[in-house]
Design a protein around this motif. Structure first.
Motif, PDB file in Angstrom:
ATOM      1  N   TYR A 181       0.862  -1.185   0.000  1.00  0.00           N
ATOM      2  CA  TYR A 181       0.000   0.000   0.000  1.00  0.00           C
ATOM      3  C   TYR A 181       0.899   1.236   0.000  1.00  0.00           C
ATOM      4  CZ  TYR A 181      -3.473  -3.443   1.377  1.00  0.00           C
ATOM      5  OH  TYR A 181      -4.282  -4.558   1.413  1.00  0.00           O
ATOM      6  N   ILE A 182       0.548   2.234  -0.828  1.00  0.00           N
ATOM      7  CA  ILE A 182       1.351   3.452  -0.954  1.00  0.00           C
ATOM      8  C   ILE A 182       0.427   4.660  -0.906  1.00  0.00           C
ATOM      9  CG2 ILE A 182       3.010   4.740  -2.339  1.00  0.00           C
ATOM     10  CD1 ILE A 182       3.673   2.084  -3.770  1.00  0.00           C
ATOM     11  N   ALA A 183       0.694   5.574   0.018  1.00  0.00           N
ATOM     12  CA  ALA A 183      -0.058   6.827   0.109  1.00  0.00           C
ATOM     13  C   ALA A 183       0.729   7.930  -0.586  1.00  0.00           C
ATOM     14  CB  ALA A 183      -0.317   7.190   1.566  1.00  0.00           C
ATOM     15  N   THR A 217      -2.590   0.517  -4.164  1.00  0.00           N
ATOM     16  CA  THR A 217      -2.245  -0.837  -3.728  1.00  0.00           C
ATOM     17  C   THR A 217      -1.669  -1.628  -4.893  1.00  0.00           C
ATOM     18  OG1 THR A 217      -3.063  -2.863  -2.662  1.00  0.00           O
ATOM     19  CG2 THR A 217      -4.571  -1.750  -4.177  1.00  0.00           C
ATOM     20  N   ILE A 218      -0.717  -2.477  -4.572  1.00  0.00           N
ATOM     21  CA  ILE A 218      -0.186  -3.444  -5.536  1.00  0.00           C
ATOM     22  C   ILE A 218      -0.445  -4.827  -4.955  1.00  0.00           C
ATOM     23  CG2 ILE A 218       1.834  -4.289  -6.789  1.00  0.00           C
ATOM     24  CD1 ILE A 218       3.094  -1.519  -6.410  1.00  0.00           C
ATOM     25  N   GLN A 219      -1.367  -5.548  -5.540  1.00  0.00           N
ATOM     26  CA  GLN A 219      -1.686  -6.909  -5.120  1.00  0.00           C
ATOM     27  C   GLN A 219      -1.542  -7.792  -6.351  1.00  0.00           C
ATOM     28  OE1 GLN A 219      -3.808  -7.843  -2.011  1.00  0.00           O
ATOM     29  NE2 GLN A 219      -4.002  -5.800  -1.165  1.00  0.00           N
ATOM     30  N   GLY A 220      -0.309  -8.103  -6.674  1.00  0.00           N
ATOM     31  CA  GLY A 220      -0.060  -8.882  -7.873  1.00  0.00           C
ATOM     32  C   GLY A 220       0.319  -7.997  -9.033  1.00  0.00           C
ATOM     33  N   ASP A 221      -0.539  -7.948 -10.070  1.00  0.00           N
ATOM     34  CA  ASP A 221      -0.140  -7.348 -11.334  1.00  0.00           C
ATOM     35  C   ASP A 221      -0.183  -5.825 -11.395  1.00  0.00           C
ATOM     36  OD1 ASP A 221       0.450  -9.725 -12.497  1.00  0.00           O
ATOM     37  OD2 ASP A 221      -1.506 -10.011 -13.396  1.00  0.00           O
ATOM     38  N   LYS A 222      -1.227  -5.218 -10.825  1.00  0.00           N
ATOM     39  CA  LYS A 222      -1.502  -3.829 -11.156  1.00  0.00           C
ATOM     40  C   LYS A 222      -1.368  -2.879  -9.971  1.00  0.00           C
ATOM     41  CE  LYS A 222      -2.606  -4.800 -15.437  1.00  0.00           C
ATOM     42  NZ  LYS A 222      -1.785  -4.347 -16.573  1.00  0.00           N
ATOM     43  N   LEU A 223      -1.151  -1.607 -10.316  1.00  0.00           N
ATOM     44  CA  LEU A 223      -1.173  -0.519  -9.347  1.00  0.00           C
ATOM     45  C   LEU A 223      -2.575   0.084  -9.402  1.00  0.00           C
ATOM     46  CD1 LEU A 223       0.639   1.249  -7.427  1.00  0.00           C
ATOM     47  CD2 LEU A 223       0.958   2.760  -9.392  1.00  0.00           C
ATOM     48  N   ASP A 224      -3.363  -0.103  -8.328  1.00  0.00           N
ATOM     49  CA  ASP A 224      -4.755   0.323  -8.312  1.00  0.00           C
ATOM     50  C   ASP A 224      -5.021   1.260  -7.138  1.00  0.00           C
ATOM     51  OD1 ASP A 224      -5.607  -1.284 -10.528  1.00  0.00           O
ATOM     52  OD2 ASP A 224      -5.557  -3.035  -9.210  1.00  0.00           O
ATOM     53  N   ALA A 268      -4.292   8.779   5.697  1.00  0.00           N
ATOM     54  CA  ALA A 268      -3.800   7.804   4.721  1.00  0.00           C
ATOM     55  C   ALA A 268      -2.896   6.773   5.389  1.00  0.00           C
ATOM     56  CB  ALA A 268      -3.044   8.525   3.607  1.00  0.00           C
ATOM     57  N   GLU A 269      -2.044   7.233   6.302  1.00  0.00           N
ATOM     58  CA  GLU A 269      -1.177   6.302   7.030  1.00  0.00           C
ATOM     59  C   GLU A 269      -2.012   5.314   7.841  1.00  0.00           C
ATOM     60  OE1 GLU A 269       2.599   9.388   7.630  1.00  0.00           O
ATOM     61  OE2 GLU A 269       1.255   8.939   9.306  1.00  0.00           O
ATOM     62  N   ARG A 270      -3.047   5.825   8.523  1.00  0.00           N
ATOM     63  CA  ARG A 270      -3.911   4.949   9.316  1.00  0.00           C
ATOM     64  C   ARG A 270      -4.627   3.949   8.418  1.00  0.00           C
ATOM     65  NH1 ARG A 270      -3.802   2.384  13.415  1.00  0.00           N
ATOM     66  NH2 ARG A 270      -2.653   4.213  14.167  1.00  0.00           N
ATOM     67  N   ASN A 271      -5.071   4.401   7.240  1.00  0.00           N
ATOM     68  CA  ASN A 271      -5.758   3.524   6.301  1.00  0.00           C
ATOM     69  C   ASN A 271      -4.856   2.365   5.871  1.00  0.00           C
ATOM     70  OD1 ASN A 271      -6.380   2.791   3.269  1.00  0.00           O
ATOM     71  ND2 ASN A 271      -8.286   3.639   4.085  1.00  0.00           N
ATOM     72  N   MET A 272      -3.586   2.670   5.584  1.00  0.00           N
ATOM     73  CA  MET A 272      -2.657   1.623   5.156  1.00  0.00           C
ATOM     74  C   MET A 272      -2.388   0.620   6.271  1.00  0.00           C
ATOM     75  SD  MET A 272       0.178   3.516   2.759  1.00  0.00           S
ATOM     76  CE  MET A 272       0.645   4.738   3.977  1.00  0.00           C
ATOM     77  N   ILE A 273      -2.202   1.112   7.481  1.00  0.00           N
ATOM     78  CA  ILE A 273      -1.941   0.227   8.611  1.00  0.00           C
ATOM     79  C   ILE A 273      -3.116  -0.711   8.830  1.00  0.00           C
ATOM     80  CG2 ILE A 273      -1.678   0.170  11.129  1.00  0.00           C
ATOM     81  CD1 ILE A 273       0.084   2.691  10.830  1.00  0.00           C
ATOM     82  N   GLU A 274      -4.321  -0.175   8.770  1.00  0.00           N
ATOM     83  CA  GLU A 274      -5.509  -1.010   8.954  1.00  0.00           C
ATOM     84  C   GLU A 274      -5.640  -2.027   7.823  1.00  0.00           C
ATOM     85  OE1 GLU A 274      -7.355  -1.179  11.623  1.00  0.00           O
ATOM     86  OE2 GLU A 274      -6.051   0.361  12.503  1.00  0.00           O
ATOM     87  N   VAL A 303      -3.138  -3.465   6.184  1.00  0.00           N
ATOM     88  CA  VAL A 303      -2.177  -4.537   6.441  1.00  0.00           C
ATOM     89  C   VAL A 303      -2.669  -5.420   7.582  1.00  0.00           C
ATOM     90  CG1 VAL A 303       0.172  -5.070   7.197  1.00  0.00           C
ATOM     91  CG2 VAL A 303      -0.221  -3.260   5.524  1.00  0.00           C
ATOM     92  N   LYS A 304      -3.288  -4.821   8.593  1.00  0.00           N
ATOM     93  CA  LYS A 304      -3.854  -5.614   9.688  1.00  0.00           C
ATOM     94  C   LYS A 304      -4.937  -6.561   9.175  1.00  0.00           C
ATOM     95  CE  LYS A 304      -3.050  -2.618  13.706  1.00  0.00           C
ATOM     96  NZ  LYS A 304      -3.687  -1.822  14.781  1.00  0.00           N
ATOM     97  N   ARG A 305      -5.789  -6.083   8.284  1.00  0.00           N
ATOM     98  CA  ARG A 305      -6.828  -6.944   7.718  1.00  0.00           C
ATOM     99  C   ARG A 305      -6.214  -8.086   6.923  1.00  0.00           C
ATOM    100  NH1 ARG A 305      -9.434  -1.990   6.750  1.00  0.00           N
ATOM    101  NH2 ARG A 305      -8.681  -1.992   4.588  1.00  0.00           N
ATOM    102  N   ASP A 306      -5.176  -7.762   6.137  1.00  0.00           N
ATOM    103  CA  ASP A 306      -4.509  -8.815   5.372  1.00  0.00           C
ATOM    104  C   ASP A 306      -3.897  -9.864   6.303  1.00  0.00           C
ATOM    105  OD1 ASP A 306      -5.174  -7.679   2.960  1.00  0.00           O
ATOM    106  OD2 ASP A 306      -3.254  -6.653   2.692  1.00  0.00           O
ATOM    107  N   ARG A 307      -3.328  -9.389   7.405  1.00  0.00           N
ATOM    108  CA  ARG A 307      -2.723 -10.325   8.367  1.00  0.00           C
ATOM    109  C   ARG A 307      -3.779 -11.270   8.936  1.00  0.00           C
ATOM    110  NH1 ARG A 307      -0.994 -13.975  10.193  1.00  0.00           N
ATOM    111  NH2 ARG A 307       0.439 -14.314  11.927  1.00  0.00           N
ATOM    112  N   GLN A 308      -4.959 -10.748   9.202  1.00  0.00           N
ATOM    113  CA  GLN A 308      -6.013 -11.552   9.826  1.00  0.00           C
ATOM    114  C   GLN A 308      -6.770 -12.419   8.836  1.00  0.00           C
ATOM    115  OE1 GLN A 308      -8.352  -8.519  11.677  1.00  0.00           O
ATOM    116  NE2 GLN A 308      -6.797  -7.995  13.205  1.00  0.00           N
ATOM    117  N   THR A 309      -6.822 -12.006   7.579  1.00  0.00           N
ATOM    118  CA  THR A 309      -7.626 -12.733   6.595  1.00  0.00           C
ATOM    119  C   THR A 309      -6.752 -13.545   5.633  1.00  0.00           C
ATOM    120  OG1 THR A 309      -7.700 -10.723   5.222  1.00  0.00           O
ATOM    121  CG2 THR A 309      -9.523 -11.101   6.749  1.00  0.00           C
TER     122      THR A 309
END
Length: 289
Positions: free
Chosen positions: A156-158, A189-196, A207-213, A215-221
């Motif tokens: 994730y990039i802000a 976000t880059i999740q595989g092929d594209k920058l979206d 924006a920083e808080r959004n990115m941290i959250e 990554v937390k969701r990705d960690r849990q899911t």
């Protein structure tokens, strides 16, 4: 079989760090106005950021085919039987597909990995490849392993300034002006092929808080069943000062206390689009040492 591991500077690996790990690195071109430089060779990140501060035209491109072939040949001449080459994601540049095309002339001695990564996540692939080579794996086996884990990563990039997204044609001038008036910051976000686009929020702190959250969701899911020792959480950016980079790293570290969070400078290919003072973070699955 003696197998060499090679990558490009989009991985963030270069200089003494790469040399100490025995990684061969191909510098990627970056053009400032009408002059082309090679990342990690004759232009530093500080010089690139200064050019952005002066609003100069900046773009990135792929290496010339001759440069790529010369790079591979020089590695093979050192006595290696095979080379595993890990370029940036094919979804972000044509450099990967070009490499695959030219590798066909080497009869299998060059194996090009398309594992859909860049920056921190690409670097973990390079380190995994090196470890597999040291364990005696051949180039084809390493390629298959990396590509099987290709999508086990998130970035994730802000973006603080819309200037270079606008110059690169990724957003319209009208959209950039609208976002500036409302202080909207896109989170990419880059999740595989594209920058979206992942989200649009007001101000860099949100924006920083959004990115941290995220990554937390990705960690849990996505990585809920993966132990910490098989995951890496990292930070990245195009910060103009070390203090700004360290503030961001510490912020992410505080949210992920069970990880050792490092900071990486975003490669020129991403910096040329996101501009200065962009912040990034990501999570990636890899084989623990």
């Amino acid at each position: 079989m003696k197998v060499a591991i090679a990558t490009d500077t989009n991985s963030g690996m270069m200089g003494q760090v790469a040399a100490e790990k025995g990684i061969y690195v191909l510098p990627m071109p970056v053009t400032v106005e009408d002059k082309t430089f090679l990342e990690g060779s004759d232009i530093t990140h500080a010089q690139l950021y200064q050019a952005m501060r002066l609003h100069k035209r900046i773009s990135s491109s792929q290496p010339a085919p001759g440069q790529l072939v010369e790079f591979w040949d020089s590695i093979l001449e050192e006595g290696y039987d095979q080379v595993v080459y890990i370029p940036m994601s094919s979804g972000l540049s044509n450099s990967c597909s070009t490499a695959i095309q030219f590798a066909q002339a080497y009869g299998g001695r060059i194996q090009v990995v398309d594992n859909h990564r860049i920056s921190v996540t690409q670097a973990t692939s390079v380190l995994s490849a090196k470890r597999l080579a040291e364990q005696g794996c051949g180039a084809e086996e390493i390629k298959a392993c990396l590509e099987a884990m290709a999508y086990d990563a998130s970035i994730y990039i802000a973006v603080d300034s819309m200037e270079y997204l606008k110059k690169g044609g990724r957003i319209t001038p009208a959209a950039a002006a609208f976002a500036s008036v409302l202080n909207l910051k896109p989170v990419l976000t880059i999740q595989g092929d594209k920058l979206d686009i992942h989200a649009k929020v007001r101000g860099m702190r949100q924006a920083e808080r959004n990115m941290i959250e995220a990554v937390k969701r990705d960690r849990q899911t996505r990585f809920g069943d993966t132990p910490d020792e098989c995951l890496l959480v990292g930070t990245a950016g195009t910060f103009e000062t070390p203090e700004m980079a360290e503030r961001w790293r510490q912020l992410v570290q505080a949210e992920f206390p069970t990880f050792s969070v490092a900071y990486f400078q975003l490669p020129c290919s991403i910096a040329s689009h996101v501009g200065i003072n962009a912040a990034g973070t990501g999570i990636v699955k890899w084989e623990a040492a």
